[in-house]
Design a protein around this motif. Sequence first.
Motif, short mmCIF file in Angstrom:
data_model
loop_
_atom_site.label_atom_id
_atom_site.label_comp_id
_atom_site.label_asym_id
_atom_site.label_seq_id
_atom_site.Cartn_x
_atom_site.Cartn_y
_atom_site.Cartn_z
N PRO A 321 0.84 -1.22 0.00
CA PRO A 321 0.00 0.00 0.00
C PRO A 321 0.87 1.26 0.00
O PRO A 321 1.99 1.28 0.50
CB PRO A 321 -0.80 -0.14 1.30
N GLU A 322 0.32 2.32 -0.59
CA GLU A 322 1.00 3.62 -0.62
C GLU A 322 1.15 4.14 0.81
O GLU A 322 0.17 4.20 1.56
CB GLU A 322 0.20 4.60 -1.46
N PRO A 323 2.38 4.51 1.23
CA PRO A 323 2.55 5.04 2.59
C PRO A 323 1.83 6.38 2.77
O PRO A 323 1.59 7.12 1.80
CB PRO A 323 4.06 5.21 2.71
N ASP A 324 1.47 6.67 3.99
CA ASP A 324 0.86 7.96 4.31
C ASP A 324 1.83 9.09 3.95
O ASP A 324 3.05 8.95 4.11
CB ASP A 324 0.49 8.00 5.79
N ALA A 325 1.27 10.20 3.49
CA ALA A 325 2.12 11.32 3.05
C ALA A 325 3.01 11.85 4.16
O ALA A 325 4.10 12.39 3.91
CB ALA A 325 1.25 12.45 2.49
N GLN A 333 10.04 5.57 2.05
CA GLN A 333 10.68 6.12 0.86
C GLN A 333 11.02 5.01 -0.14
O GLN A 333 10.88 5.18 -1.36
CB GLN A 333 11.95 6.89 1.27
N ARG A 334 11.45 3.85 0.37
CA ARG A 334 11.75 2.72 -0.53
C ARG A 334 10.47 2.26 -1.24
O ARG A 334 10.49 1.96 -2.44
CB ARG A 334 12.36 1.56 0.26
N ILE A 335 9.35 2.23 -0.50
CA ILE A 335 8.09 1.80 -1.10
C ILE A 335 7.66 2.77 -2.19
O ILE A 335 7.20 2.37 -3.27
CB ILE A 335 7.01 1.65 -0.03
N ARG A 336 7.82 4.09 -1.93
CA ARG A 336 7.43 5.08 -2.94
C ARG A 336 8.27 4.92 -4.20
O ARG A 336 7.76 5.02 -5.33
CB ARG A 336 7.57 6.50 -2.37
N ARG A 337 9.59 4.71 -4.03
CA ARG A 337 10.46 4.53 -5.20
C ARG A 337 10.05 3.27 -5.97
O ARG A 337 10.03 3.26 -7.21
CB ARG A 337 11.93 4.45 -4.76
N PHE A 338 9.74 2.23 -5.22
CA PHE A 338 9.34 0.98 -5.87
C PHE A 338 8.04 1.17 -6.64
O PHE A 338 7.90 0.72 -7.80
CB PHE A 338 9.18 -0.13 -4.82
#
Length: 456
Positions: A321-325, A333-338
């Motif tokens: 899931p997309e992390p909270d802003a 940050q790793r999840i967002r890049r992925f």
Amino acid sequence: TYGVTILSGSKTGSDKPDDSTLRLTLLYTPGLGTGNGQNYADQTTQDWGHHEILYGLGSHAGDWRQGGTDWQGYRLDHPLIAFETAKHPGALGKTFAFLHVDNDDVRVMGLKKAEHGDSLIVRVVEMRGQSDQQVHISFAGPIESAREVDGQEMPLGPATISSGVLSTSLGPYQIRSFEVKLGAAPQNLGAPQSQPVALHYDLAAASEDGIPSQGGGFDAAGDALPAEMLPNELHYRGIGFHLAPAWSGRSDAVIAHGQTISLPTGDFNRVYVIAASFGGDQKATFRAGNNSTEVNVEDWGGDIGQWDSRTWKEVPRPLPPEPDASDTSPRAQRIRRFLAYVKVHGPEMQPQYTGLEPAFMKRAPVAWFASHHHTADGGNTPYSYAYLFAYGFDLPAGANTLTLPDNDKIRVLAVSVAHEAPAVSPAEPLYDTLDRRDVDMSRWNTPGTAGGGSAR
């Protein structure tokens, strides 16, 4: 003073959690959900399908040695198999032993022809941890000479022979191997006598490497047997066959269309056919003289045996899931890049189980095989095996014709007549019969459900 033993057929997982409990593991499955379960999705279904489980209980006085349950276990896992043949006079009497060991604490682990020469290799082991076990090993014929060898059949030293019998001793659980050379047999069985039959070839079923098929090829697509691997002479069960020289454009097979083949006259009681089909296995009737026999002429390619096979399709791997802003942690940050990478390049794919293809076993004896076949343009298809099968039929006295089936998907490459001793056949199956009458395989073909199986 009393014991109980679990006997298991090829099951190696067991334990004794307390002094009154024995347990046997029937299926072993790796952990699921995390770790390897995520990285190797196929492990979550590797035990799905049909299992046949054999085990037994043996009660006995004393321990397992006194009860002899080691032998009971071997007999459960590797039972003696009876064979039958036609009634005939027996020069050897009512009993006959090819090999005999006179000590029940000693087991024959292996018996084979030596890698070099005409000697035999026999390997024995002491089973029960007893020291200084004397053992005598005899064969149907007297032992002329023997020596001890290692696992590579290299000589270790002499062996003791007395009156044609090998004598030795074994320590606790000791393994010893011997190379023995036998003397004259008490009775000789004559080899089969055979004669190849001349055929009128009308199809070039083989092609040379790199040369396009000329004259048809084996199947409708023009794919062909590899001529470089086909022998001119083929031997099956002591029967000799003559194959036409195979090269591109030369006819080397017969298309079955109901024609009658003349057989040589002589004292022959069997006729053998080397054949295969294309487009799937073909039911066919061969007629030797006035005797008709229906057989399954098997396809020249594919697998000749396969256990339950899982089928798969590629599906996108689930995304985190997309992390909270407001989350600025390194993990977020790793999840967002992925996720950004996936948005550009597409999701990573993973296999998803879709069902089971039931097991099968083709029954015709394989007379010849090749590791590949040729395409119509002369290319190689590695690991796409090609097969020829042997079919034998009783030949009535005085019969001198063989009528082929009327099926142009069947190719015959050789025919021979033979005189043989009465056939010997097993009274029970030698391998899996794959009888699925008690199994609903459809229950295993629903993705995401465990389904039900059968264990007996």
